[in-house]
Design an enzyme around this catalytic site. Structure first.
Site, PDB file in Angstrom:
ATOM      1  N   GLN A 230       0.810  -1.214   0.000  1.00 17.99           N
ATOM      2  CA  GLN A 230       0.000   0.000   0.000  1.00 17.99           C
ATOM      3  C   GLN A 230       0.850   1.274   0.000  1.00 17.99           C
ATOM      4  OE1 GLN A 230      -3.237   0.085  -0.301  1.00 17.99           O
ATOM      5  NE2 GLN A 230      -3.810  -2.039   0.084  1.00 17.99           N
TER       6      GLN A 230
ATOM      7  N   CYS B  78     -16.905  -9.673   7.824  1.00 20.31           N
ATOM      8  CA  CYS B  78     -18.033 -10.588   8.022  1.00 20.31           C
ATOM      9  C   CYS B  78     -17.814 -11.879   7.250  1.00 20.31           C
ATOM     10  CB  CYS B  78     -19.326  -9.934   7.559  1.00 20.31           C
ATOM     11  SG  CYS B  78     -19.698  -8.401   8.424  1.00 20.31           S
TER      12      CYS B  78
END
Length: 462
Positions: A240, A386
């Site tokens: 990144q 999730c």
């Protein structure tokens, strides 16, 4: 616009079977359902799958892209550099007996020089890989296994990318001792604590340069000098960071650095690993074969992808200052607009030591998944990790001490080279509108407005 959902059949899992019937449900009703109902993980997963299927079938304009930490669009100039090696110059770069191989080898070595120039390295220190995940695996497992006779301790942080953490768990199963260094509430590590953790048998320290979820920029130079003084190898996952901030591996005292092509407007499926030559770093290869890439990574180097990575690095080096100024301006515009219009919004991570293009915000009293559904015309990511089995908040947000409710309400906004002011303004306005709307339907928000302290309530289950 309403989305008509077809009935769902019964879905079985290892533990139970659930049957969810969704008739004609409007977007508003679905978002309300996700925001306030106590639904199971499977039910929410089913809802997302149905919505995704219906959206992909629509013949409409694609959503705005604001997820630059997940991947970046390829720069057209990169594609221009790659195309000749997809069609005309198709030789194997390791073929040494004819012109086809020589052409490809020359292009591959040019790309190696372009990558090295971006990070201040020697081209001979660049190893082509399939991406940062492979580079991370090579670094951590490779160093640990090569020096295992004398050193069996590794240090990393609790907020690293999953491939780093999983590599460390594999090594633990092999008998290595791994220390997972905690981070402070702002996401930064404590250098003094790191120094105290280093032992005589520590072989490697691995710390991510810029976090992919909250954008925190670690003090890599300070860590590198500390590790060098302790005679410990230092690896950083810079997927990144490369091409976005100035990097000099010699100045930073970095021994191994992971690079990804598709995070710097290059092609997917290619990356690189910087491996220092002096002082020399030895790693045990993960795969064996023809001995390419100095024997560290056997396998034919894909010339078009290598050329694309090299071109992306060269463009990034030329335009880094402009890109950073552009991203910083848009990020400031976005955050100020959000913060001025919505109360109870938290920016996760240190406000200063960060890459501005990665903005992670938590919107109190709003479910992150419901907000994502309401913002379906903008491509975003939720801070909640999730799965089909559970709705656990992001381990990165938990590591910095974020409350579980806030962690569940987090959204990551990514800004990049091709993001426009109009896209940022649209996303901010839409986000403000939808957050206010979702809060109006939330009983928790209503209780807060009435002055009730939610933490003082003892919730019971029926």
């Amino acid at each position: 616009m309403a989305v008509t959902l077809a009935p769902l059949e019964a879905v079985s899992t290892d533990s139970a079977s659930e049957c969810v019937w969704l008739g004609s449900v409007a977007d508003a009703e679905l978002c309300r359902f996700l925001n306030i109902a106590h639904t199971s993980a499977l039910s929410q997963w089913l809802l997302f799958q149905v919505i995704k299927s219906r959206e992909l079938e629509k013949d409409e304009l694609r959503p705005l892209y604001m997820d630059f930490q997940a991947t970046t669009p390829m720069d057209p100039r990169v594609l221009d550099a790659m195309l000749p090696y997809q069609v005309n110059y198709y030789g194997n770069p390791h073929s040494r007996t004819h012109a086809y191989g020589w052409e490809s080898e020359s292009a591959m070595e040019k790309a190696r020089k372009q990558i090295a120039a971006l990070i201040g390295a020697d081209p001979r220190e660049i190893v082509f890989t399939s991406g940062a995940t492979e580079s991370n695996n090579m670094s951590i497992k490779g160093v640990a296994r090569f020096y295992k006779a004398k050193k069996k301790h590794i240090i990393t942080t609790q907020t690293e990318h999953k491939c780093v953490l999983d590599s460390c768990r594999v090594l633990e199963a092999e008998g290595f001792d791994v220390t997972y260094l905690p981070v402070k509430h702002n996401g930064l590590i404590d250098l003094q604590q790191l120094e105290e953790m280093i032992r005589p048998d520590t072989s490697l320290v691995s710390v991510m340069t810029i976090n992919n979820e909250i954008g925190i920029k670690q003090p890599i130079k300070d860590i590198g000098h500390l590790c060098r003084s302790k005679n410990v190898f230092f690896h950083t996952d810079a997927a990144q960071a490369v091409g976005k901030i100035p990097i000099n591996v010699s100045d930073w005292k970095v021994d191994l650095m992971s690079i990804s092509g598709h995070k710097i407007y290059g092609p997917k499926g290619v990356g690189a690993l910087y491996v220092r030559r002096r002082p020399r770093v030895r790693i045990e290869p993960l795969q064996n074969g023809g001995g390419q890439e100095r024997g560290l990574r056997s396998g034919t180097v894909p010339t078009p992808l290598a050329v694309g990575l090299g071109a992306a690095c060269e463009i990034a080096q030329q335009e880094m200052a402009y890109d950073h100024k552009h991203v910083t301006m848009l990020a400031k515009r976005f955050v100020e607009k959000i913060m001025s219009e919505i109360a109870d919004v938290v920016m996760n991570g240190d406000p200063d030591q960060r890459y501005p293009g990665c903005i992670n915000l938590s919107f109190a009293y709003v479910e992150g998944e419901s907000l994502l559904m309401a913002l379906k015309d903008v491509a975003l990511s939720s801070g909640s990790a999730c799965t089909s089995a559970s709705l656990e908040p992001s381990y990165v947000l938990r590591a910095i001490g974020t409350d579980e409710d806030l962690a569940h309400s987090s959204i990551r906004f990514g800004i990049g080279r091709f993001t426009t002011e109009e896209e940022v303004d649209y996303t901010a306005d839409k986000c403000i509108q939808q957050v206010k709307w979702l809060r109006e339907m939330s009983p928790l928000w209503e209780m807060v407005q009435e002055g009730i302290d939610l933490k003082s309530i003892k919730w019971t289950q029926h």
